[in-house]
Motif scaffolding. Structure first.
Motif, mmCIF file in Angstrom:
data_model
loop_
_atom_site.group_PDB
_atom_site.id
_atom_site.type_symbol
_atom_site.label_atom_id
_atom_site.label_comp_id
_atom_site.label_asym_id
_atom_site.label_seq_id
_atom_site.Cartn_x
_atom_site.Cartn_y
_atom_site.Cartn_z
ATOM 1 N N GLY A 173 9.375 -24.866 -34.344
ATOM 2 C CA GLY A 173 9.817 -26.251 -34.206
ATOM 3 C C GLY A 173 8.719 -27.245 -34.560
ATOM 4 N N ARG A 174 7.748 -26.786 -35.353
ATOM 5 C CA ARG A 174 6.643 -27.673 -35.734
ATOM 6 C C ARG A 174 6.896 -28.292 -37.110
ATOM 7 N NH1 ARG A 174 4.362 -23.746 -32.355
ATOM 8 N NH2 ARG A 174 4.767 -22.252 -33.996
ATOM 9 N N LEU A 175 6.028 -29.235 -37.478
ATOM 10 C CA LEU A 175 6.263 -30.018 -38.697
ATOM 11 C C LEU A 175 6.430 -29.129 -39.933
ATOM 12 C CD1 LEU A 175 6.544 -32.799 -39.962
ATOM 13 C CD2 LEU A 175 4.044 -32.875 -40.208
ATOM 14 N N SER A 176 5.573 -28.134 -40.081
ATOM 15 C CA SER A 176 5.666 -27.298 -41.287
ATOM 16 C C SER A 176 6.992 -26.542 -41.328
ATOM 17 C CB SER A 176 4.489 -26.319 -41.338
ATOM 18 O OG SER A 176 4.478 -25.535 -40.175
ATOM 19 N N ASP A 177 7.516 -26.197 -40.164
ATOM 20 C CA ASP A 177 8.815 -25.511 -40.117
ATOM 21 C C ASP A 177 9.923 -26.452 -40.596
ATOM 22 O OD1 ASP A 177 7.771 -23.099 -38.862
ATOM 23 O OD2 ASP A 177 7.563 -24.311 -37.052
ATOM 24 N N LEU A 178 9.838 -27.695 -40.140
ATOM 25 C CA LEU A 178 10.859 -28.664 -40.532
ATOM 26 C C LEU A 178 10.756 -28.961 -42.030
ATOM 27 C CD1 LEU A 178 10.932 -31.161 -37.518
ATOM 28 C CD2 LEU A 178 11.875 -28.863 -37.738
ATOM 29 N N VAL B 217 26.899 -21.615 -36.088
ATOM 30 C CA VAL B 217 25.916 -22.584 -35.610
ATOM 31 C C VAL B 217 24.574 -22.289 -36.282
ATOM 32 C CG1 VAL B 217 24.701 -23.473 -33.554
ATOM 33 C CG2 VAL B 217 27.081 -22.712 -33.354
ATOM 34 N N ALA B 218 23.832 -23.344 -36.576
ATOM 35 C CA ALA B 218 22.471 -23.174 -37.111
ATOM 36 C C ALA B 218 21.535 -24.003 -36.251
ATOM 37 C CB ALA B 218 22.409 -23.627 -38.566
ATOM 38 N N PHE B 219 20.521 -23.359 -35.715
ATOM 39 C CA PHE B 219 19.580 -24.050 -34.827
ATOM 40 C C PHE B 219 18.161 -23.945 -35.380
ATOM 41 C CE2 PHE B 219 16.619 -23.539 -31.094
ATOM 42 C CZ PHE B 219 16.554 -24.884 -30.768
ATOM 43 N N ILE B 220 17.578 -25.096 -35.662
ATOM 44 C CA ILE B 220 16.188 -25.135 -36.111
ATOM 45 C C ILE B 220 15.380 -25.833 -35.031
ATOM 46 C CG2 ILE B 220 14.580 -26.048 -37.838
ATOM 47 C CD1 ILE B 220 16.907 -25.798 -39.871
ATOM 48 N N GLY B 221 14.432 -25.109 -34.468
ATOM 49 C CA GLY B 221 13.619 -25.673 -33.399
ATOM 50 C C GLY B 221 12.916 -24.568 -32.639
ATOM 51 N N SER B 222 12.470 -24.858 -31.425
ATOM 52 C CA SER B 222 11.813 -23.953 -30.473
ATOM 53 C C SER B 222 10.297 -23.905 -30.659
ATOM 54 C CB SER B 222 12.363 -22.529 -30.523
ATOM 55 O OG SER B 222 11.694 -21.765 -31.503
#
Ligand code: SF4
Lengths: 203, 476
Positions: B350-355, B341-346
């Protein structure tokens, strides 16, 4: 209510860094009251212990009725969920004696009159050995003397921030009344904070 | 006298010294969410008290909201009940609630800053340990329990003991592939998960100076994983420019400039005295990944797992327990370890620059066939901004799910959770046993770029060996 002593049998949860997710897994936070949470204490750890052919301390028959929890360093780290100390309290724990506590956990515990006291690493080993003796010992956590003792047999010193000790022994551990006592002073601070003046114009 | 930001802000909010020696500290901003507030309102009502400062209290929904199928009533009855309770309590007391239909809903620690509610010099409390995030703005922000939520509701203040201040300087610069997440993970590894007990962490140095607000928030967010209830960065031009024009920031040029002047003066003075100081060299930090069951159990991605036989007896039990739970062997590398599993967030990442960072890794690639991958934006505003840049298309084409805003698989109170002993590459902040919803589920904490790379490769990889596409998005 003044809390000067807590007396009872001990239950030992070994290990460092027992976090509040382990004490009360998140799926049990889907509640709007704290009632009944005690049924889920250490839910996953208990299953894990059984899976490994063991028994979690909270599943041992002699744990029922214990009121003093003995634990390792950094007990209660992680999430600020008060559900963890609330569940311990409701299960019947009145005092936790550990090598150390995470700050938010200790604050939450104090706010509900659950005593958190520390002992040195050496004393902790001795205390755990005492706790696992058969038949189980009655011990007293004494906030006035700052000791944990079993009758005249033995005692060891415990630590506790003076503010916490004062709050518990004076019966002022539920802080709200105290915080409301000087309402005007709160208003004075409020009135001189520049950002409140600025935002109230915007609101 | 020269003082730290901590001293200045604490003293400005000091109401009085309580009989037990603690400070009654005024709370300038109280943030709430649905999980730790219902009992606090019940206690308040049971005692016949009311909310003292509803205009300084703001609520949102994050922990339990489904991030798909968001129509009301929610399929999960308890999620619906908790949401309804928060709505009822907010209505009754006139507390603004950023609900699902507001366009502003999201993780409380993402929402506060992006709305400009979070400002330098404030004291900020929330029934959530990651409230330390808001310290990135030079606020004193700390997590509280439910009884203290009741205290703040009733009195707009809390009883707290003054903290010591530890200055953590990160000097030099960060090498390619190294992010704010790696910086905070290595600080926690070095100082320990309890090293910050009794301290507020003041982060500074050239590395912090050069960081964006998003990056500073990632650092302050995880202060609590190092045992520090408060972490902060002194306000500077970056802080001021971030806040300019935000909805709740002072409006009007003159008001804003006056506030900005005030904010700058809050920064710790040159001669300020610290209770402790720690120096870290930025170049020495590598991409860092956790391997164990607390955030201090991490390695640089090119290191190998510890061998319990090689450590002191005191440390051994903890390492053995972690290795057993993680089903890892002593001395193994993490690179090449298969993830499910891969989870991107929190609230950590979980902010714009992270995405943007994650998207730049997955652009034109595809998630490995055995990996379930999801992106959960930290807020509805982050989601909308990401969509405006087309990031969602990059993720969707790569085989990621693109979700609504919330905490989601960070703590798995909604439907997003690990199954069995799945191994999850996660951009969140806690790798505790059971944290992601399966009692035997396993979590590897890492930067969002590393999560993205792991999703594509199907195994843990060193981001420095992955050719990254052109950065997406504008301001880099
Ligand atoms: S994202 Fe995770 S850590 Fe952050 S507030 Fe939500 S549950 Fe807590």
């Amino acid at each position: 209510m003044k809390i000067e002593t807590v007396t009872g049998r001990m239950v030992v949860v070994r290990g460092a860094d027992i976090d509040t997710d382990r004490i009360m897994p998140a799926r049990f936070l889907k509640v709007i009251s704290f009632e009944g949470l005690e049924a889920h204490l250490f839910a996953d750890d208990r299953v894990e212990a059984r899976g490994q052919g063991g028994v979690h301390p909270f599943d041992r028959p002699d744990a029922a009725g214990a009121s003093i929890l003995i634990a390792g360093p950094n007990f209660g780290c992680g999430s600020s969920r008060e559900h963890a100390p609330q569940a311990l309290r409701r299960w019947g724990i009145g005092a936790i004696v550990a090598a150390s506590f995470a700050e938010i956990f200790a604050g939450n515990a104090t706010a509900i009159g659950l005593v958190c006291a520390t002992v040195s690493a050496e004393d902790l080993d001795a205390l755990m050995a005492h706790a696992e003796r058969d038949p189980p010992l009655q011990v007293t956590v004494d906030l006035a003397q700052l000791v944990v003792r079993s009758g005249p047999e033995w005692q060891m010193s415990i630590g506790m921030p003076s503010a916490t000790r004062h709050a518990l022994t004076s019966g002022e551990w539920d802080a709200t009344e105290l915080l409301l006592a000087d309402y005007d002073e709160v208003s004075r601070v409020e009135a001189r904070l520049p950002y409140l003046r600025a935002t109230s114009r915007n609101a | 006298m020269a003082g730290t930001l901590f001293d200045k802000v604490w003293d400005a909010h000091h109401v009085r010294t309580l009989p037990n020696g603690q400070t009654q500290l005024y709370v300038g901003l109280h943030l709430m969410h649905e999980v730790t507030s219902p009992q606090a309102f019940d206690m308040l009502h049971a005692r016949g008290w009311t909310v003292r400062a509803p205009h300084r209290t703001f609520a949102t929904l994050d922990h339990i909201v489904p991030t798909q199928a968001q129509q009301r009533p929610f399929a999960d009855q308890m999620a619906e009940a908790m949401t309804a309770a928060l709505e009822r309590n907010c209505r009754r007391h006139g507390i603004p609630l950023f609900g699902l239909d507001s366009g502003l809903q999201g993780i409380v620690h993402v929402v506060g800053p992006e709305l400009g509610l979070t400002q330098p010099g404030m004291t900020i409390a929330c029934g959530d340990s990651h409230t330390s995030t808001h310290g990135a703005f030079g606020a004193l922000a700390f997590g509280i329990g439910t009884s203290q939520v009741r205290d703040v509701l009733a009195s707009q203040s809390v009883a707290l003991s003054r903290l010591l201040v530890r200055r953590i300087d990160v000097q030099g610069r960060l090498l390619q592939g190294v992010t704010a997440k790696d910086v905070i993970l290595s600080i926690i590894r070095q100082l320990g998960v309890q090293g910050g007990a009794g301290f507020a962490y003041e982060y500074g140095g050239t590395v912090l100076d050069a960081m964006s607000m998003d990056e500073r928030m990632t650092i302050c967010n995880m202060s609590i994983e190092g045992g520090a209830r408060i972490g902060y960065v002194n306000p500077d031009d970056t802080t001021v420019e971030f806040l300019r024009g935000r909805r709740f920031a002072p409006s009007g040029e003159r008001e804003f400039d006056e506030a900005a002047e005030r904010w700058r003066r809050l920064a710790s003075d040159a001669g300020a005295r610290y209770d402790d100081r720690v120096g870290i060299q930025g170049e020495a930090i590598a991409p860092t990944v956790t391997w164990g069951i607390h955030p201090g159990q991490s390695i640089a991605i090119d290191e190998r797992l510890p061998d319990p036989a090689a450590v002191s007896a005191g440390e051994r039990a903890g390492i053995e327990d972690a290795l057993t739970f993680m089903k890892f062997t002593p001395g193994m590398p993490l690179t090449g370890t298969r993830v499910h599993v891969a989870f991107i967030g929190s609230c950590t990442n979980g902010r714009l620059s992270d995405l943007r960072e994650a998207a730049s890794v997955v652009r034109g690639q595809h998630v490995a066939s055995h990996v379930r991958a999801l992106v959960v934006p930290g807020s509805q505003q982050v989601r909308a901004a990401a969509e405006a840049e087309g990031l969602h298309e990059i993720f969707l084409e790569a085989g990621f799910e693109w979700r609504g805003a919330g905490c989601s698989m960070c703590l798995a109170m909604n439907n997003d959770r690990l199954v069995g002993d799945e191994l999850c590459a996660s951009s969140s902040n806690r790798n505790f046993k059971g944290r992601q919803g399966s009692p035997t589920g396993r979590t590897l904490l890492m930067s969002p770029a590393m999560v993205a790379a792991a999703a594509v490769a199907g195994e843990v990889v060193d981001i420095r060996t992955v050719a990254q596409g052109t950065p997406t998005g504008a301001a880099r």
